[in-house]
Design an enzyme around this catalytic site. Structure first.
Site, PDB file in Angstrom:
ATOM      1  N   HIS A  24       0.822  -1.215   0.000  1.00  0.00           N
ATOM      2  CA  HIS A  24       0.000   0.000   0.000  1.00  0.00           C
ATOM      3  C   HIS A  24       0.853   1.261   0.000  1.00  0.00           C
ATOM      4  CE1 HIS A  24      -3.650  -2.181   1.841  1.00  0.00           C
ATOM      5  NE2 HIS A  24      -3.549  -2.336   0.544  1.00  0.00           N
ATOM      6  N   CYS A  57      -3.305   1.879 -24.787  1.00  0.00           N
ATOM      7  CA  CYS A  57      -3.138   2.341 -23.402  1.00  0.00           C
ATOM      8  C   CYS A  57      -2.117   1.510 -22.618  1.00  0.00           C
ATOM      9  CB  CYS A  57      -4.475   2.366 -22.670  1.00  0.00           C
ATOM     10  SG  CYS A  57      -5.210   0.742 -22.447  1.00  0.00           S
TER      11      CYS A  57
HETATM   12  C1  PEP Z   1      -2.415  -3.655 -20.663  1.00  0.00           C
HETATM   13  O1  PEP Z   1      -2.517  -4.865 -20.516  1.00  0.00           O
HETATM   14  O2  PEP Z   1      -1.704  -3.128 -21.532  1.00  0.00           O
HETATM   15  C2  PEP Z   1      -3.181  -2.734 -19.808  1.00  0.00           C
HETATM   16  C3  PEP Z   1      -3.234  -1.446 -20.051  1.00  0.00           C
HETATM   17  O3  PEP Z   1      -3.769  -3.265 -18.711  1.00  0.00           O
HETATM   18  P1  PEP Z   1      -2.965  -3.649 -17.368  1.00  0.00           P
HETATM   19  O4  PEP Z   1      -1.552  -3.173 -17.553  1.00  0.00           O
HETATM   20  O5  PEP Z   1      -3.688  -2.976 -16.263  1.00  0.00           O
HETATM   21  O6  PEP Z   1      -3.098  -5.131 -17.363  1.00  0.00           O
END
Ligand code: PEP
Ligand code: MG
Length: 752
Positions: free
Chosen positions: A366, A679
């Site tokens: 945390h 993303c």
């Molecule tokens: C990914 O897999 O690229 C993503 C953005 O999700 P996470 O990193 O949260 O798994």
């Protein structure tokens, strides 16, 4: 027969006798000799010995019952023999037949072969083992649990004498060794960044001056008053967290409050007082027990809770000794701690903190989440750090590589100062970019968004000038809470995010729990490959009530404004269809309730599982947008665990297969009229972002720290030239086209 039940009255008598010895005449050694005699008598043992840590070894400092010539001669390493075992694990041991224990180490000079049973307890100060107290009997005596308790209590009294008088001898030996040397210590990186500053110990040891109580009734009253004070302090912290809109911290503080009101905990404190200790010594004793338990526990959630409890004990001692209140920090404080609760970190003045270094902890603790949210360079699991430095010592913390330099020489300081200055200059340049558009030289506008998971991340929108939140990882809010948040709590969480974002759009990803993101309060199947196991949409579709609650909260929080919801780890179109049906149910419910609905609803899917790439014609008409989770997509594309150290760097995101997948996806989605974003981490690295834009992506989402350099790259980029070059690379036979792209960027003056 030895008397049983020494706790309470018996223990109190023994403590009184010890107090008399402590208050009496004589040098430290003399009094220690008297003390071991009193303990042997009090516990009806033929032997009582005291070992103290000197020069990293456990040295026999005093004994009643073993051969006198062994004193200051017998020395054991940490972990060696039963005494070493007690010291290493900081926990007591009671054995009726000690010699048959596998760790028994026979030392002929002590003459201990005639003693069969052994009971020992660590001598602890400030959470560190400074020695071991041992009693032995000839018979195979079964020591009762309350006798072990008594020995632990007695060990606390001895700790006082040790620190007050005997340790100065030990200190003198250390001083003879001259000026402390520089050191380089390694840990694990928690949060990027580099800092130079002065060591500030998070919990400077609080001197407990009185261990043995005059009158238990007075001590009980003092304890009660201090617990009251502690509870009021927690209430104030709560209020402050609310004021700061730091909603996610509430759950953590709530866990504290749970402990503070726990009857079992209060009971243990009172029992320790009844055995003859002062209130602060009683708290310290219970704290020592907690720490001994901490050393045994591997489960990360339980460890976190025990660390919270450790923090509470410290606060309670502060209340008892009147040392409550904010600490004054130097302007360049580097906080050093064994462990730390998240609430504690929040209590420091962020503007004075330069970095955080922990001896324990992990990147997922945390406190690590909070350090990242505060953008504080941090390193965890730096062993023996507190032994290696003193308050005020100069430290250099390299959070990116997980390295701490203690009292570094001028050469290290010079190099690092240069780096710090360069980073600062880059920050200033980036701040200047904040209000400039993310537009290429040939006029292509790219939407730049942030990945977030905490309110503090959302607050980075203003600092970076990002267009919106492209990925809000809702599971982080679940991970920092002690229990599953109710619909009302979730609604509040999301409403706070939207309030900070204002007009800027936010894409909420539904719970992506499972895999490495475990919610401690939800049961899990132990999958052999958790990343490919029961996680994300698979779990929420199997537990539709969880999904419904989350969607209900998202709809409620977005009343009157647009809402974008995105589902993680979709592997087949049917999963998306099922998830949409759950959403329909919640929309119907909302409609029947007459409460206001979102002004507009957009539904998207994350592209993370390669199978989905082969269903685009069926998928595209059913989504409003797509977002590529390149972290997961790449690990499944190459069948290479994203967390594997050995495979890190083995396959390149800038390789023909990845470029080809991305190119096909962006072409088909654009043709189908569906906007698509990236993303994953890939979007936040300038050269990768450059390639993505060259392939046709016009929207990216990344961490706040990554955004300025990506924007700078975009503002130097000519997409037209790059696009045709990339077309050729997609079919190249190379393992990686990174170097080719780097050379191309250099030739064309693109700022990667
Ligand atoms: C990914 O897999 O690229 C993503 C953005 O999700 P996470 O990193 O949260 O798994
Ligand atoms: Mg993912």
């Amino acid at each position: 027969m030895p008397p049983s039940g020494t706790l309470g009255g018996g223990s109190r008598q023994l403590l009184k006798r010890l107090r008399d010895v402590m208050a009496g005449q004589g040098a430290g050694q003399e009094r220690l000799d008297r003390i071991v005699r009193v303990i042997a008598q009090g516990l009806v043992a033929e032997v009582c010995s005291c070992y103290l840590v000197r020069g990293g070894m456990l040295e026999l400092f005093s004994t009643e019952g073993l051969k006198a010539e062994a004193v200051h001669q017998t020395r054991l390493a940490m972990g060696e023999g039963l005494v070493g075992d007690i010291a290493l694990h900081a926990r007591p041991l009671a054995l009726a037949d000690a010699q048959s224990h596998p760790n028994f180490a026979y030392r002929p000079e002590t003459g201990e072969e005639i003693f069969h049973s052994l009971m020992g307890a660590p001598i602890l100060r400030g959470g560190r083992v400074t020695g071991v107290l041992v009693v032995q009997n000839r018979t195979k005596r079964h020591y009762a649990e309350d006798e072990v308790e008594t020995l632990e209590t007695v060990a606390m009294v001895v700790a006082e004498l040790v620190s007050a008088e005997l340790v100065s001898d030990v200190g003198a030996i250390a001083a003879e060794q001259g000026e402390p040397l520089p050191a380089r210590l390694e840990g694990i990186p928690v949060h990027d960044g580099i800092a130079i500053g002065a060591t500030v110990f998070h919990r400077p040891e609080i001197e407990i001056r009185r261990v043995v109580a005059e009158d238990p009734a007075t001590e009980l009253t003092r304890l009660e008053a201090a617990v009251g004070g502690l509870q009021r302090q927690l209430d104030e912290l709560f209020a402050a967290a609310e004021l700061a809109r730091a909603g996610e911290h509430e759950g953590i503080l709530e866990a504290y409050r749970m402990f503070a009101e726990d009857r079992g905990w209060n009971q243990r404190l009172k029992e320790a007082i009844r055995s003859g200790l002062t209130a602060e010594a009683a708290v310290q004793k219970v704290q020592n027990d907690t720490r001994a338990r901490l050393a045994q526990v591997v489960d990360p959630y339980l460890r976190e809770r025990l660390m919270d409890l450790d923090d509470l004990h410290h606060r309670l001692i502060q209340h008892l000794t009147g040392e409550v209140g904010k600490r004054v920090l130097p302007d360049d404080a580097i906080l050093v701690a064994r462990s730390m609760g998240p609430a504690e970190l929040l209590e420091y003045d962020r503007s004075k903190l330069k970095a955080l270094v922990l001896e324990e902890g992990s990147a997922t603790a945390h406190v690590a989440i909070i350090a990242r949210a505060l953008d504080l360079p941090a390193v965890a699991r730096v062993q023996d750090l507190r032994d290696q430095c003193s308050a005020g010592d100069r430290l250099v913390v390299d959070g990116t590589n997980g390295i701490v330099y203690v009292r570094p020489g001028d050469d290290v300081i010079d190099t690092i100062s240069g780096l710090v200055a360069a980073t600062r200059a880059a920050e200033i340049r980036h701040a200047e970019l904040r209000d400039l558009p993310a537009e290429t030289v040939d006029g292509v506008r790219v939407s730049l968004n942030l990945n977030a998971g905490l309110l503090v991340d959302v607050a980075q929108l203003d600092r970076t000038g990002a267009d919106g939140i492209g990925l809000f990882r809702t599971e982080i809010g679940f991970m920092v809470r002690p229990r599953y948040p109710s619909v009302a709590e979730q609604t509040q969480m999301y409403a706070q995010v939207l309030a900070i974002a204002g007009e800027r759009p936010v894409v909420f990803r539904t719970l992506d729990a499972g895999g490495d993101k475990r919610l401690p309060y939800l049961p899990y199947d132990e999958d052999e490959n958790p990343a490919m196991g029961w996680r994300a949409i698979r779990m929420t579709l199997d537990r539709p009530s969880l999904l419904r609650q989350q969607l209900r909260a998202l709809l409620a929080a977005s009343a009157g404004r647009p809402l974008s919801v995105m589902f993680p780890m979709v592997a087949e179109v049917a999963e998306l269809v099922d998830a949409r049906q759950v959403l329909e149910l919640e929309l119907e419910r909302l409609w029947h309730s007459g409460r206001p609905a979102p002004q507009k609803l957009r539904v998207g899917a994350m592209v993370e599982v390669p199978a989905l790439l082969h269903q685009l014609p069926a998928l595209l008409p059913r989504v409003d947008f797509l977002s590529v989770g390149s972290n997961d997509l790449l690990q499944f594309l190459f069948a290479a665990d994203r967390g594997s150290q050995r495979l890190a760097g083995r396959y390149d995101a800038l390789s023909p297969p990845v470029l080809s997948v991305m190119s096909k996806l962006v072409r088909e989605a654009t043709a189908g009229g569906v906007p698509v974003t990236v993303c994953g981490e890939m979007a936040g690295r300038p050269i990768e972002a450059m390639a993505l834009i060259g392939l046709g992506f016009s929207s990216l989402s990344m961490s706040a720290a990554a955004l300025p350099s990506v924007k700078a790259m975009i503002r130097s980029l000519h997409v037209g030239a790059l696009a045709s070059y990339l077309e050729r690379l997609v079919t190249a036979p190379d393992r990686s086209v990174r170097e080719k792209l780097r050379a191309f960027a250099a030739d064309h003056g693109f700022a990667i």
